[in-house]
Design a protein around this motif. Structure first.
Motif, PDB file in Angstrom:
ATOM      1  N   GLN A 227       5.073  -5.152 -11.489  1.00 57.16           N
ATOM      2  CA  GLN A 227       4.671  -6.538 -11.232  1.00 57.16           C
ATOM      3  C   GLN A 227       5.329  -7.101  -9.970  1.00 57.16           C
ATOM      4  OE1 GLN A 227       4.731  -9.047 -14.957  1.00 57.16           O
ATOM      5  NE2 GLN A 227       5.549  -7.167 -15.836  1.00 57.16           N
ATOM      6  N   SER A 228       6.496  -6.573  -9.631  1.00 59.10           N
ATOM      7  CA  SER A 228       7.276  -7.078  -8.496  1.00 59.10           C
ATOM      8  C   SER A 228       7.055  -6.290  -7.215  1.00 59.10           C
ATOM      9  CB  SER A 228       8.772  -7.030  -8.842  1.00 59.10           C
ATOM     10  OG  SER A 228       9.051  -7.675 -10.061  1.00 59.10           O
ATOM     11  N   ALA A 229       6.193  -5.272  -7.244  1.00 58.88           N
ATOM     12  CA  ALA A 229       6.125  -4.312  -6.145  1.00 58.88           C
ATOM     13  C   ALA A 229       5.483  -4.849  -4.880  1.00 58.88           C
ATOM     14  CB  ALA A 229       5.383  -3.050  -6.596  1.00 58.88           C
ATOM     15  N   ALA A 230       4.587  -5.807  -4.983  1.00 59.29           N
ATOM     16  CA  ALA A 230       3.856  -6.315  -3.808  1.00 59.29           C
ATOM     17  C   ALA A 230       4.155  -7.792  -3.577  1.00 59.29           C
ATOM     18  CB  ALA A 230       2.359  -6.118  -3.980  1.00 59.29           C
TER      19      ALA A 230
ATOM     20  N   VAL B 272       0.255   5.569 -12.052  1.00 60.41           N
ATOM     21  CA  VAL B 272       1.398   5.274 -11.182  1.00 60.41           C
ATOM     22  C   VAL B 272       1.306   6.016  -9.853  1.00 60.41           C
ATOM     23  CG1 VAL B 272       3.906   5.469 -10.966  1.00 60.41           C
ATOM     24  CG2 VAL B 272       2.898   4.692 -13.124  1.00 60.41           C
ATOM     25  N   SER B 273       1.008   7.306  -9.877  1.00 62.42           N
ATOM     26  CA  SER B 273       0.962   8.069  -8.629  1.00 62.42           C
ATOM     27  C   SER B 273      -0.226   7.651  -7.758  1.00 62.42           C
ATOM     28  CB  SER B 273       0.886   9.577  -8.921  1.00 62.42           C
ATOM     29  OG  SER B 273      -0.303   9.898  -9.626  1.00 62.42           O
ATOM     30  N   TRP B 274      -1.327   7.263  -8.381  1.00 62.14           N
ATOM     31  CA  TRP B 274      -2.495   6.822  -7.620  1.00 62.14           C
ATOM     32  C   TRP B 274      -2.197   5.505  -6.903  1.00 62.14           C
ATOM     33  CZ3 TRP B 274      -8.064   8.362  -8.649  1.00 62.14           C
ATOM     34  CH2 TRP B 274      -8.138   9.672  -9.143  1.00 62.14           C
ATOM     35  N   MET B 275      -1.582   4.565  -7.612  1.00 63.55           N
ATOM     36  CA  MET B 275      -1.253   3.293  -6.979  1.00 63.55           C
ATOM     37  C   MET B 275      -0.211   3.495  -5.874  1.00 63.55           C
ATOM     38  SD  MET B 275      -3.173   0.831  -7.876  1.00 63.55           S
ATOM     39  CE  MET B 275      -2.257  -0.373  -6.916  1.00 63.55           C
ATOM     40  N   ALA B 276       0.696   4.437  -6.050  1.00 65.30           N
ATOM     41  CA  ALA B 276       1.665   4.735  -4.987  1.00 65.30           C
ATOM     42  C   ALA B 276       0.939   5.203  -3.729  1.00 65.30           C
ATOM     43  CB  ALA B 276       2.663   5.780  -5.465  1.00 65.30           C
ATOM     44  N   SER B 277      -0.098   6.003  -3.916  1.00 63.52           N
ATOM     45  CA  SER B 277      -0.880   6.489  -2.782  1.00 63.52           C
ATOM     46  C   SER B 277      -1.639   5.357  -2.097  1.00 63.52           C
ATOM     47  CB  SER B 277      -1.853   7.573  -3.252  1.00 63.52           C
ATOM     48  OG  SER B 277      -2.661   8.022  -2.184  1.00 63.52           O
ATOM     49  N   TYR B 278      -2.285   4.506  -2.892  1.00 56.91           N
ATOM     50  CA  TYR B 278      -3.011   3.374  -2.309  1.00 56.91           C
ATOM     51  C   TYR B 278      -2.048   2.433  -1.574  1.00 56.91           C
ATOM     52  CZ  TYR B 278      -6.765   4.817  -5.490  1.00 56.91           C
ATOM     53  OH  TYR B 278      -7.725   5.531  -6.166  1.00 56.91           O
ATOM     54  N   ASN B 279      -0.890   2.185  -2.171  1.00 56.19           N
ATOM     55  CA  ASN B 279       0.077   1.296  -1.543  1.00 56.19           C
ATOM     56  C   ASN B 279       0.588   1.863  -0.224  1.00 56.19           C
ATOM     57  OD1 ASN B 279       0.152  -0.883  -3.389  1.00 56.19           O
ATOM     58  ND2 ASN B 279       1.468   0.258  -4.779  1.00 56.19           N
ATOM     59  N   ALA B 280       0.683   3.180  -0.140  1.00 51.23           N
ATOM     60  CA  ALA B 280       1.187   3.819   1.073  1.00 51.23           C
ATOM     61  C   ALA B 280       0.149   3.887   2.182  1.00 51.23           C
ATOM     62  CB  ALA B 280       1.683   5.227   0.744  1.00 51.23           C
ATOM     63  N   SER B 281      -1.146   3.843   1.813  1.00 50.29           N
ATOM     64  CA  SER B 281      -2.189   4.107   2.798  1.00 50.29           C
ATOM     65  C   SER B 281      -3.221   3.004   2.964  1.00 50.29           C
ATOM     66  CB  SER B 281      -2.927   5.406   2.429  1.00 50.29           C
ATOM     67  OG  SER B 281      -2.037   6.496   2.355  1.00 50.29           O
ATOM     68  N   ASN B 282      -3.529   2.263   1.902  1.00 51.98           N
ATOM     69  CA  ASN B 282      -4.679   1.362   1.927  1.00 51.98           C
ATOM     70  C   ASN B 282      -4.352  -0.102   1.700  1.00 51.98           C
ATOM     71  OD1 ASN B 282      -5.665   4.040   0.121  1.00 51.98           O
ATOM     72  ND2 ASN B 282      -6.876   3.591   1.952  1.00 51.98           N
ATOM     73  N   LEU B 283      -3.182  -0.381   1.183  1.00 49.16           N
ATOM     74  CA  LEU B 283      -2.846  -1.747   0.798  1.00 49.16           C
ATOM     75  C   LEU B 283      -1.580  -2.204   1.505  1.00 49.16           C
ATOM     76  CD1 LEU B 283      -3.412  -1.436  -3.071  1.00 49.16           C
ATOM     77  CD2 LEU B 283      -4.967  -2.484  -1.408  1.00 49.16           C
ATOM     78  N   TYR B 284      -1.519  -3.490   1.776  1.00 46.15           N
ATOM     79  CA  TYR B 284      -0.330  -4.096   2.369  1.00 46.15           C
ATOM     80  C   TYR B 284       0.513  -4.770   1.285  1.00 46.15           C
ATOM     81  CZ  TYR B 284      -2.644  -3.686   6.971  1.00 46.15           C
ATOM     82  OH  TYR B 284      -3.253  -3.239   8.110  1.00 46.15           O
ATOM     83  N   GLY B 285       1.744  -5.086   1.675  1.00 44.69           N
ATOM     84  CA  GLY B 285       2.570  -5.941   0.825  1.00 44.69           C
ATOM     85  C   GLY B 285       3.687  -5.269   0.072  1.00 44.69           C
TER      86      GLY B 285
ATOM     87  N   SER C 165       0.670  -4.019  -9.480  1.00 48.71           N
ATOM     88  CA  SER C 165       0.750  -3.582  -8.092  1.00 48.71           C
ATOM     89  C   SER C 165       1.217  -2.143  -7.924  1.00 48.71           C
ATOM     90  CB  SER C 165       1.672  -4.518  -7.305  1.00 48.71           C
ATOM     91  OG  SER C 165       1.185  -5.844  -7.318  1.00 48.71           O
ATOM     92  N   ALA C 166       1.972  -1.637  -8.862  1.00 50.76           N
ATOM     93  CA  ALA C 166       2.423  -0.252  -8.793  1.00 50.76           C
ATOM     94  C   ALA C 166       1.898   0.571  -9.978  1.00 50.76           C
ATOM     95  CB  ALA C 166       3.952  -0.177  -8.739  1.00 50.76           C
ATOM     96  N   GLY C 167       0.844   0.070 -10.622  1.00 46.43           N
ATOM     97  CA  GLY C 167       0.247   0.807 -11.730  1.00 46.43           C
ATOM     98  C   GLY C 167       1.069   0.730 -12.996  1.00 46.43           C
ATOM     99  N   THR C 168       0.663   1.512 -13.987  1.00 47.86           N
ATOM    100  CA  THR C 168       1.354   1.515 -15.274  1.00 47.86           C
ATOM    101  C   THR C 168       1.319   2.896 -15.911  1.00 47.86           C
ATOM    102  OG1 THR C 168       1.366   0.611 -17.536  1.00 47.86           O
ATOM    103  CG2 THR C 168      -0.772   0.685 -16.406  1.00 47.86           C
ATOM    104  N   PRO C 169       2.413   3.331 -16.518  1.00 50.20           N
ATOM    105  CA  PRO C 169       2.410   4.604 -17.242  1.00 50.20           C
ATOM    106  C   PRO C 169       1.371   4.650 -18.359  1.00 50.20           C
ATOM    107  CG  PRO C 169       4.662   3.828 -16.926  1.00 50.20           C
ATOM    108  CD  PRO C 169       3.753   2.704 -16.500  1.00 50.20           C
ATOM    109  N   LEU C 170       0.940   3.495 -18.833  1.00 53.60           N
ATOM    110  CA  LEU C 170      -0.068   3.489 -19.893  1.00 53.60           C
ATOM    111  C   LEU C 170      -1.399   4.020 -19.373  1.00 53.60           C
ATOM    112  CD1 LEU C 170       0.647   0.076 -21.675  1.00 53.60           C
ATOM    113  CD2 LEU C 170       1.695   2.317 -22.045  1.00 53.60           C
TER     114      LEU C 170
END
Length: 277
Positions: free
Chosen positions: A235-238, A163-176, A128-133
């Motif tokens: 894993q716990s972010a959403a 990680v930064s991409w998922m942060a952007s999606y979570n802030a703008s496009n995704l709920y939870g 849910s919040a991406g991965t450094p890998l």
């Protein structure tokens, strides 16, 4: 009056298994394995009411190949089996694709009916919040080569899980996630907290010993709490945390990222017992 979690007699319950990153044509055998699918569907009133999704999750989550494919297969399943109560079991990036559908009901005409039928999403090790890998792969550093077996190379899905991409999606496009609207249906994460790969421990062989050795190696680039692919915080972010592995598994065994889609340490029994709740 019935409790919100109680199943109505007229309900037709179904289970859908949604894979993670990768293009799948036989996810039953090449991603999940039949053992966990058969155990879980055996808990249904009608064990035939299940589907194993096969889509191209190497693409961005919103694309026709990813969310569009998922919406199509869920719609076909709902219609063919008369499903009124759908439990969705996702793994890894599959949670992101499902969360896209739940978060964007006007994006596709099929989404509202799917959302209406979903009882809950049990998200196994969701990214849910991406991965450094993913960042390591996209940066093309020396670590990239050793990650190919786990992530693939520079696909859109890998790019998306930075990680930064998922942060952007979570802030703008995704709920939870924190500070965002709640998802319209429960999104419950099962969090894997560690990897064990001792050759002298039989538990290290569940899900494949070589895979667990690899995940223990990648864990060196992650936080102390991780499943070898995802930090526990991702894993716990959403949604909500349903449980952390060791609180429910047999002998308090941790679930590596590979083991969380296998019948390891009674995970299959936990999922089976939950489908009618």
């Amino acid at each position: 009056m019935l409790a919100a979690t109680e199943v109505l007699a007229a309900d037709v319950t179904g289970v859908a298994f949604v894979h993670g990153t990768g293009k799948q044509t036989d996810a039953l055998n090449n991603y999940w394995e039949a053992a966990i699918v058969n155990t879980v569907r055996g808990g249904l009133p009608n064990s035939a009411n299940y589907t194993v999704v096969n889509c191209d999750f190497d693409k961005y989550m919103w694309t026709n190949e990813a969310a569009g494919c998922l919406a199509g297969q869920l719609t076909s399943f709902i219609n063919a089996r008369g499903i009124t109560r759908l439990v969705v079991i996702t793994h890894s990036n599959g949670g992101n694709v499902m969360r896209w559908i739940l978060s964007n009901p006007t994006y596709d005409s099929r989404y509202p009916n799917i959302i209406n039928k979903v009882r809950k999403v049990n998200a196994l090790a969701p990214s849910s919040a991406g991965t450094p890998l993913a960042d390591a792969v996209m940066n093309g550093n020396t670590f990239e080569q050793s990650l190919g077996w786990l992530l693939g190379y520079k696909s859109d899905a890998v790019r998306m899980q930075q990680v930064s991409w998922m942060a952007s999606y979570n802030a703008s496009n995704l709920y939870g996630t924190s500070g965002r609207p709640a998802l319209p249906r429960p999104f419950r994460a099962v969090v894997g907290t560690d990897v064990e790969s001792s050759p002298f421990d039989s538990d290290s062989y569940c899900g494949g010993y070589a895979a667990n050795v690899g995940l223990e190696a990648t864990q060196n680039w992650l936080a102390s709490c991780s499943d070898g692919f995802l930090n526990c915080t991702s894993q716990s972010a959403a949604g909500t945390v349903w449980f952390r592995d060791t609180t429910r598994t047999r002998d308090a065994e941790p679930l590596s990222h590979g083991q969380s889609r296998r019948n390891c340490f009674n995970l299959d029994a936990i999922l089976r017992a939950d489908v009618n709740l």
